[in-house]
Design a protein around this motif. Structure first.
Motif, PDB file in Angstrom:
ATOM      1  N   GLU A 155       0.815  -1.214   0.000  1.00 61.53           N
ATOM      2  CA  GLU A 155       0.000   0.000   0.000  1.00 61.53           C
ATOM      3  C   GLU A 155       0.848   1.262   0.000  1.00 61.53           C
ATOM      4  O   GLU A 155       0.503   2.247  -0.659  1.00 61.53           O
ATOM      5  N   GLU A 156       1.979   1.248   0.708  1.00 63.25           N
ATOM      6  CA  GLU A 156       2.804   2.456   0.792  1.00 63.25           C
ATOM      7  C   GLU A 156       3.520   2.761  -0.522  1.00 63.25           C
ATOM      8  O   GLU A 156       4.008   3.885  -0.712  1.00 63.25           O
ATOM      9  N   ASP A 157       3.570   1.805  -1.441  1.00 60.53           N
ATOM     10  CA  ASP A 157       4.260   2.024  -2.720  1.00 60.53           C
ATOM     11  C   ASP A 157       3.295   2.290  -3.870  1.00 60.53           C
ATOM     12  O   ASP A 157       3.735   2.432  -5.018  1.00 60.53           O
ATOM     13  N   LEU A 158       2.011   2.342  -3.592  1.00 61.15           N
ATOM     14  CA  LEU A 158       1.031   2.540  -4.658  1.00 61.15           C
ATOM     15  C   LEU A 158       1.116   3.951  -5.229  1.00 61.15           C
ATOM     16  O   LEU A 158       1.323   4.927  -4.508  1.00 61.15           O
ATOM     17  N   GLU A 159       0.931   4.049  -6.537  1.00 62.56           N
ATOM     18  CA  GLU A 159       0.852   5.345  -7.187  1.00 62.56           C
ATOM     19  C   GLU A 159      -0.580   5.873  -7.103  1.00 62.56           C
ATOM     20  O   GLU A 159      -1.523   5.126  -6.848  1.00 62.56           O
ATOM     21  N   LEU A 160      -0.733   7.165  -7.337  1.00 60.43           N
ATOM     22  CA  LEU A 160      -2.051   7.793  -7.276  1.00 60.43           C
ATOM     23  C   LEU A 160      -2.975   7.166  -8.318  1.00 60.43           C
ATOM     24  O   LEU A 160      -2.622   7.044  -9.492  1.00 60.43           O
ATOM     25  N   GLY A 161      -4.154   6.744  -7.885  1.00 63.39           N
ATOM     26  CA  GLY A 161      -5.113   6.133  -8.786  1.00 63.39           C
ATOM     27  C   GLY A 161      -5.030   4.625  -8.856  1.00 63.39           C
ATOM     28  O   GLY A 161      -5.863   3.992  -9.498  1.00 63.39           O
ATOM     29  N   SER A 162      -4.038   4.034  -8.187  1.00 56.15           N
ATOM     30  CA  SER A 162      -3.904   2.578  -8.187  1.00 56.15           C
ATOM     31  C   SER A 162      -4.886   1.967  -7.191  1.00 56.15           C
ATOM     32  O   SER A 162      -5.376   2.637  -6.281  1.00 56.15           O
ATOM     33  N   PHE A 163      -5.135   0.695  -7.356  1.00 52.36           N
ATOM     34  CA  PHE A 163      -6.113   0.004  -6.527  1.00 52.36           C
ATOM     35  C   PHE A 163      -5.408  -0.754  -5.401  1.00 52.36           C
ATOM     36  O   PHE A 163      -4.509  -1.559  -5.644  1.00 52.36           O
ATOM     37  N   ARG A 164      -5.858  -0.505  -4.189  1.00 50.83           N
ATOM     38  CA  ARG A 164      -5.287  -1.165  -3.018  1.00 50.83           C
ATOM     39  C   ARG A 164      -5.580  -2.659  -3.042  1.00 50.83           C
ATOM     40  O   ARG A 164      -6.691  -3.079  -3.358  1.00 50.83           O
ATOM     41  N   LEU A 165      -4.570  -3.464  -2.745  1.00 52.06           N
ATOM     42  CA  LEU A 165      -4.649  -4.928  -2.679  1.00 52.06           C
ATOM     43  C   LEU A 165      -4.895  -5.582  -4.039  1.00 52.06           C
ATOM     44  O   LEU A 165      -5.139  -6.790  -4.105  1.00 52.06           O
ATOM     45  N   LEU A 166      -4.811  -4.806  -5.120  1.00 49.66           N
ATOM     46  CA  LEU A 166      -5.062  -5.366  -6.446  1.00 49.66           C
ATOM     47  C   LEU A 166      -3.909  -5.171  -7.428  1.00 49.66           C
ATOM     48  O   LEU A 166      -3.834  -5.884  -8.429  1.00 49.66           O
ATOM     49  N   GLU A 167      -3.048  -4.212  -7.188  1.00 52.43           N
ATOM     50  CA  GLU A 167      -1.967  -3.935  -8.134  1.00 52.43           C
ATOM     51  C   GLU A 167      -0.790  -4.877  -7.904  1.00 52.43           C
ATOM     52  O   GLU A 167      -0.516  -5.294  -6.773  1.00 52.43           O
ATOM     53  N   VAL A 168      -0.103  -5.222  -8.994  1.00 53.39           N
ATOM     54  CA  VAL A 168       1.068  -6.101  -8.919  1.00 53.39           C
ATOM     55  C   VAL A 168       2.247  -5.439  -9.627  1.00 53.39           C
ATOM     56  O   VAL A 168       2.071  -4.516 -10.431  1.00 53.39           O
ATOM     57  N   ASP A 169       3.443  -5.955  -9.335  1.00 58.43           N
ATOM     58  CA  ASP A 169       4.631  -5.377  -9.952  1.00 58.43           C
ATOM     59  C   ASP A 169       4.844  -5.869 -11.382  1.00 58.43           C
ATOM     60  O   ASP A 169       5.402  -5.162 -12.216  1.00 58.43           O
ATOM     61  N   ASN A 170       4.398  -7.077 -11.690  1.00 60.09           N
ATOM     62  CA  ASN A 170       4.525  -7.626 -13.046  1.00 60.09           C
ATOM     63  C   ASN A 170       3.189  -8.211 -13.487  1.00 60.09           C
ATOM     64  O   ASN A 170       2.740  -9.222 -12.939  1.00 60.09           O
ATOM     65  N   ARG A 171       2.568  -7.586 -14.458  1.00 61.22           N
ATOM     66  CA  ARG A 171       1.276  -8.047 -14.936  1.00 61.22           C
ATOM     67  C   ARG A 171       1.439  -9.173 -15.958  1.00 61.22           C
ATOM     68  O   ARG A 171       2.484  -9.289 -16.608  1.00 61.22           O
ATOM     69  N   MET A 172       0.415  -9.991 -16.076  1.00 64.22           N
ATOM     70  CA  MET A 172       0.372 -10.960 -17.164  1.00 64.22           C
ATOM     71  C   MET A 172      -0.142 -10.243 -18.403  1.00 64.22           C
ATOM     72  O   MET A 172      -1.240  -9.668 -18.389  1.00 64.22           O
ATOM     73  N   VAL A 173       0.617 -10.255 -19.470  1.00 56.86           N
ATOM     74  CA  VAL A 173       0.292  -9.512 -20.686  1.00 56.86           C
ATOM     75  C   VAL A 173      -0.081 -10.491 -21.792  1.00 56.86           C
ATOM     76  O   VAL A 173       0.644 -11.454 -22.056  1.00 56.86           O
ATOM     77  N   ILE A 174      -1.231 -10.255 -22.422  1.00 56.49           N
ATOM     78  CA  ILE A 174      -1.678 -11.080 -23.544  1.00 56.49           C
ATOM     79  C   ILE A 174      -2.258 -10.172 -24.624  1.00 56.49           C
ATOM     80  O   ILE A 174      -2.689  -9.055 -24.341  1.00 56.49           O
ATOM     81  N   PRO A 175      -2.279 -10.631 -25.879  1.00 57.22           N
ATOM     82  CA  PRO A 175      -2.884  -9.824 -26.950  1.00 57.22           C
ATOM     83  C   PRO A 175      -4.390 -10.033 -27.021  1.00 57.22           C
ATOM     84  O   PRO A 175      -4.909 -11.076 -26.626  1.00 57.22           O
TER      85      PRO A 175
END
Length: 259
Positions: A155-175
């Motif tokens: 939570e302390e590293d979240l950027e403005l507008g990010s979602f608490r408990l939902l953001e990750v450092d590496n997303r799964m990316v697909i087309p």
């Protein structure tokens, strides 16, 4: 036609925005991004129609029974015989309703299990308490697959507008508009890989490979969470799927291979 008009007016009034993450006090579904999720929502609405009609009818019958056969209005005990016709009606009618429900249900179940010549295969492994992803279709110059871990951002590293408990450092990316096969397992205990907007929920079982498929129709960032109680940090291993255009996906793969 009416459904199309209502959906169109909804998106016009909401500036064509989609709800791909849970909202405060939300009661309904998130907006679907896959044909499977669209089918799930349509099936839910169809079933709710039958449920409402049956509930109203049964409540009306019970109300009339309580009113007309109340004790003060029926001092003497009456003996009634079996009514063959009414028994046939209340046996056949539920059977017909069940058949009407079963046809779309089985069709949707078949579609959920179908794997159509996947263009991409992604292996997902659940850990206590994070996810790891492997793109086994691509190999770099060191003969290694694309493999990375996905941890929740504190939570302390979240950027403005990010979602608490939902953001990750590496997303799964697909087309987008691409058939993707997901092979899901776990390294320690039971987990479950679930993303509501994509209509997917697949258990991650240690020692077992479960398979499911994805076909996402639009760009976006989709959020999910582990849906199997897996320990003290069960609520802290979110899932984020980022769907991009094919050129952007190729660029992302190239960057990963060159790392």
């Amino acid at each position: 036609m009416l459904k199309f008009i209502l959906v169109f007016l909804y998106y016009v009034n909401n500036d064509f925005t989609f709800s791909d993450v849970a909202q405060n006090w939300q009661l309904g579904f998130q907006d679907p991004a896959t044909p499977i999720m669209e089918g799930i929502i349509d099936l839910h609405h169809d079933l709710m129609f039958f449920i409402c009609i049956i509930s109203i009818f049964v409540s009306w019958i019970l109300g009339r029974t309580l009113w007309h056969f109340e004790k003060s209005k029926n001092q003497t005990l009456s003996m009634t015989s079996h009514g063959t016709l009414i028994e046939i009606i209340w046996t056949i009618t539920p059977a017909i309703i069940l058949v009407l429900i079963a046809i779309p249900s089985f069709s949707l179940l078949y579609a959920m299990d179908e794997i159509i010549s996947p263009a991409i295969t992604i292996k997902t492994l659940g850990h206590q308490w994070y996810w790891s992803y492997e793109y086994s279709d691509y190999i770099n110059e060191h003969k290694e697959f694309i493999n990375y871990d996905s941890y929740m951002i504190p939570e302390e590293d979240l950027e403005l507008g990010s979602f608490r408990l939902l953001e990750v450092d590496n997303r799964m990316v697909i087309p987008m508009n691409t058939h993707v096969r997901m092979i899901i397992s776990a390294a320690d205990v039971l987990h479950s890989w679930a993303v509501p907007s994509l209509g997917i929920k697949c258990d991650a079982v240690p020692g077992r490979l479960n398979q499911t498929s994805l076909f996402v129709k639009r760009e976006g960032v989709y959020y999910g969470q582990c849906s199997e109680i897996c320990g003290v940090n069960h609520g802290f291993m979110p899932i984020v799927v980022e769907v991009v255009t094919l050129p952007n996906y190729i660029s992302w793969i190239s960057n990963k291979l060159s790392d």
